[in-house]
Write an enzyme that holds these catalytic residues in place. Structure first.
Site, PDB file in Angstrom:
ATOM      1  N   HIS A   1      -9.501   1.165   4.835  1.00  0.00           N
ATOM      2  CA  HIS A   1      -8.225   1.312   5.543  1.00  0.00           C
ATOM      3  C   HIS A   1      -8.445   2.250   6.734  1.00  0.00           C
ATOM      4  O   HIS A   1      -9.228   3.198   6.639  1.00  0.00           O
ATOM      5  CB  HIS A   1      -7.163   1.874   4.596  1.00  0.00           C
ATOM      6  CG  HIS A   1      -5.794   1.856   5.201  1.00  0.00           C
ATOM      7  ND1 HIS A   1      -5.375   2.815   6.093  1.00  0.00           N
ATOM      8  CD2 HIS A   1      -4.776   0.973   5.074  1.00  0.00           C
ATOM      9  CE1 HIS A   1      -4.134   2.520   6.481  1.00  0.00           C
ATOM     10  NE2 HIS A   1      -3.752   1.412   5.875  1.00  0.00           N
TER      11      HIS A   1
ATOM     12  N   GLY B   1       2.615   2.045  10.801  1.00  0.00           N
ATOM     13  CA  GLY B   1       3.567   3.147  10.676  1.00  0.00           C
ATOM     14  C   GLY B   1       4.302   3.477  11.962  1.00  0.00           C
ATOM     15  O   GLY B   1       4.942   4.517  12.061  1.00  0.00           O
TER      16      GLY B   1
ATOM     17  N   GLU C   1      -6.852   4.645   7.844  1.00  0.00           N
ATOM     18  CA  GLU C   1      -6.631   6.073   7.547  1.00  0.00           C
ATOM     19  C   GLU C   1      -7.854   6.667   6.848  1.00  0.00           C
ATOM     20  O   GLU C   1      -8.185   7.841   7.038  1.00  0.00           O
ATOM     21  CB  GLU C   1      -5.355   6.240   6.700  1.00  0.00           C
ATOM     22  CG  GLU C   1      -4.108   5.980   7.550  1.00  0.00           C
ATOM     23  CD  GLU C   1      -2.896   5.488   6.779  1.00  0.00           C
ATOM     24  OE1 GLU C   1      -2.869   5.576   5.544  1.00  0.00           O
ATOM     25  OE2 GLU C   1      -1.958   5.001   7.443  1.00  0.00           O
TER      26      GLU C   1
ATOM     27  N   GLY D   1       2.801  -1.189   4.287  1.00  0.00           N
ATOM     28  CA  GLY D   1       2.841   0.235   3.970  1.00  0.00           C
ATOM     29  C   GLY D   1       4.272   0.679   3.725  1.00  0.00           C
ATOM     30  O   GLY D   1       4.845   0.490   2.647  1.00  0.00           O
ATOM     31  N   GLY D   2       4.887   1.253   4.739  1.00  0.00           N
ATOM     32  CA  GLY D   2       6.230   1.842   4.635  1.00  0.00           C
ATOM     33  C   GLY D   2       7.255   0.970   3.926  1.00  0.00           C
ATOM     34  O   GLY D   2       7.988   1.450   3.047  1.00  0.00           O
TER      35      GLY D   2
ATOM     36  N   ASN E   1       0.857  -1.183   0.000  1.00  0.00           N
ATOM     37  CA  ASN E   1       0.000   0.000   0.000  1.00  0.00           C
ATOM     38  C   ASN E   1       0.896   1.237   0.000  1.00  0.00           C
ATOM     39  O   ASN E   1       1.493   1.570   1.010  1.00  0.00           O
ATOM     40  CB  ASN E   1      -0.891  -0.045   1.251  1.00  0.00           C
ATOM     41  CG  ASN E   1      -1.702   1.213   1.444  1.00  0.00           C
ATOM     42  OD1 ASN E   1      -1.809   2.051   0.541  1.00  0.00           O
ATOM     43  ND2 ASN E   1      -2.296   1.368   2.619  1.00  0.00           N
ATOM     44  N   TRP E   2       0.964   1.887  -1.145  1.00  0.00           N
ATOM     45  CA  TRP E   2       1.857   3.058  -1.275  1.00  0.00           C
ATOM     46  C   TRP E   2       1.262   4.313  -0.649  1.00  0.00           C
ATOM     47  O   TRP E   2       1.925   5.346  -0.603  1.00  0.00           O
ATOM     48  CB  TRP E   2       2.175   3.314  -2.753  1.00  0.00           C
ATOM     49  CG  TRP E   2       3.143   2.347  -3.353  1.00  0.00           C
ATOM     50  CD1 TRP E   2       3.832   1.360  -2.701  1.00  0.00           C
ATOM     51  CD2 TRP E   2       3.557   2.280  -4.723  1.00  0.00           C
ATOM     52  NE1 TRP E   2       4.637   0.680  -3.583  1.00  0.00           N
ATOM     53  CE2 TRP E   2       4.493   1.232  -4.828  1.00  0.00           C
ATOM     54  CE3 TRP E   2       3.227   3.011  -5.867  1.00  0.00           C
ATOM     55  CZ2 TRP E   2       5.097   0.885  -6.042  1.00  0.00           C
ATOM     56  CZ3 TRP E   2       3.829   2.674  -7.076  1.00  0.00           C
ATOM     57  CH2 TRP E   2       4.756   1.628  -7.156  1.00  0.00           C
ATOM     58  N   LYS E   3       0.019   4.261  -0.234  1.00  0.00           N
ATOM     59  CA  LYS E   3      -0.643   5.444   0.353  1.00  0.00           C
ATOM     60  C   LYS E   3      -0.448   6.653  -0.578  1.00  0.00           C
ATOM     61  O   LYS E   3      -0.505   6.478  -1.789  1.00  0.00           O
ATOM     62  CB  LYS E   3      -0.117   5.687   1.771  1.00  0.00           C
ATOM     63  CG  LYS E   3      -0.220   4.405   2.615  1.00  0.00           C
ATOM     64  CD  LYS E   3       0.021   4.581   4.080  1.00  0.00           C
ATOM     65  CE  LYS E   3      -0.173   3.250   4.791  1.00  0.00           C
ATOM     66  NZ  LYS E   3      -0.007   3.338   6.241  1.00  0.00           N
TER      67      LYS E   3
ATOM     68  N   SER F   1       3.547  -2.381  10.231  1.00  0.00           N
ATOM     69  CA  SER F   1       5.004  -2.476  10.372  1.00  0.00           C
ATOM     70  C   SER F   1       5.577  -3.827   9.946  1.00  0.00           C
ATOM     71  O   SER F   1       6.497  -4.354  10.584  1.00  0.00           O
ATOM     72  CB  SER F   1       5.428  -2.127  11.801  1.00  0.00           C
ATOM     73  OG  SER F   1       5.019  -0.801  12.118  1.00  0.00           O
TER      74      SER F   1
ATOM     75  N   GLU G   1      -5.384  -5.045  10.522  1.00  0.00           N
ATOM     76  CA  GLU G   1      -4.343  -4.052  10.745  1.00  0.00           C
ATOM     77  C   GLU G   1      -4.561  -3.344  12.072  1.00  0.00           C
ATOM     78  O   GLU G   1      -5.313  -2.352  12.136  1.00  0.00           O
ATOM     79  CB  GLU G   1      -4.361  -3.018   9.611  1.00  0.00           C
ATOM     80  CG  GLU G   1      -4.137  -3.619   8.248  1.00  0.00           C
ATOM     81  CD  GLU G   1      -3.499  -2.618   7.299  1.00  0.00           C
ATOM     82  OE1 GLU G   1      -2.420  -2.908   6.804  1.00  0.00           O
ATOM     83  OE2 GLU G   1      -4.082  -1.527   7.112  1.00  0.00           O
TER      84      GLU G   1
END
Ligand code: PGA
Length: 252
Positions: free
Chosen positions: A97, A175, A99, A236-237, A11-13, A215, A169
């Site tokens: 998600h 993150g 966010e 993600g990251g 997930n590149w957000k 993470s 999640e």
């Protein structure tokens, strides 16, 4: 090990332009050329979907949207509809998600409609759920997840459930560098499968892929994937660097 094919999704957000995405793929596609029995999905921004789709067309990498509206069209400024995504060859969509829920006020009711419309249009929804730190501390993890799942999946039947992917999640792990232990991730994933079994039947629940997110890194993917009810990861990251994400994809 279950016979469910693992899914590793990145997930590149709100990161990466088209130019950056193309440079990433230059490295990434070579690194994942021999992945075997793993489905790989990249989830870029809307503006990058089309380009990424064409750059990956000769590979096994799938491309997913990070969100979708439930209406076919209409006066919804800033939104993107199912036919718009279908037109550019997208078959997977991340829904709910944390966010999106937190910053854009997406509700369980919205998500129930999104899931129904996604399936109707032939998408594979990746429905996210997860608890905050406070909810975990207060012993409310199961209650929260059960509510998110039962309301998000309220409009579908057992046959449709097989197409749905669930991403667990925990918000406290997203993150933060604080990954859930494999035991915690397994315990909640098992609980998710039990909820699905109670609602849709054991056979349908056994087919659902449950991903862990929060993470995930090259250093912890293997131990997470060793757990019975964890069928993949939503990253993600660590999906932003091609070499890190390729290591996660090649977790075996
Ligand atoms: P993270 O994000 O891997 O950076 O923790 C996961 C996610 O939000 O999907």
């Amino acid at each position: 090990m279950s016979n469910r094919t693992p899914i590793i999704a990145g997930n590149w957000k709100m990161y990466k332009t088209n130019v950056e995405a193309a440079a990433y793929l230059d490295d990434f596609l070579d690194l994942v050329a021999d992945i075997g029995n793993v489905e790989v999905i990249l989830c870029p921004s809307f503006t990058v979907l089309s380009e990424l789709r064409s750059l990956t067309s000769d590979s096994k990498v799938r491309v997913a949207a990070q969100n979708m509206h439930f209406e076919q069209e209409g006066a919804y400024t800033g939104e993107v509809s199912p036919p718009m995504l279908k037109e550019i060859g997208i078959d997977d969509v991340v829904l709910g998600h944390s966010e999106r829920r937190e910053y854009f006020n997406e509700t369980d009711t919205d998500l129930a409609r999104k899931v129904v419309e996604a399936l109707k249009a032939g998408f594979r929804p990746i429905l996210c759920c997860g608890e905050t730190d406070e909810e975990r501390e207060a012993g409310q993890t199961q209650e929260k997840i059960k509510r998110q799942l039962l309301s998000g999946l309220a409009g579908i039947d057992a046959a449709q459930l097989a197409t749905v992917v669930i991403a667990y999640e925990p918000i406290w792990a997203i993150g933060t560098g604080k990954t859930a232990t494999p035991q915690i991730a397994q315990e909640t994933s098992k609980f998710i499968r039990e909820i699905l079994a109670a609602q849709f039947g054991r056979d349908a629940a056994q087919q659902v892929r449950i991903l862990y997110g929060g993470s995930v890194k090259p250093a912890n993917i293997k131990e997470l994937m060793a757990e019975e009810d964890i069928d993949g990861a939503l990253v993600g990251g660590a999906s932003l660097a091609a070499s890190d994400f390729a290591q996660i994809v090649n977790f075996r």
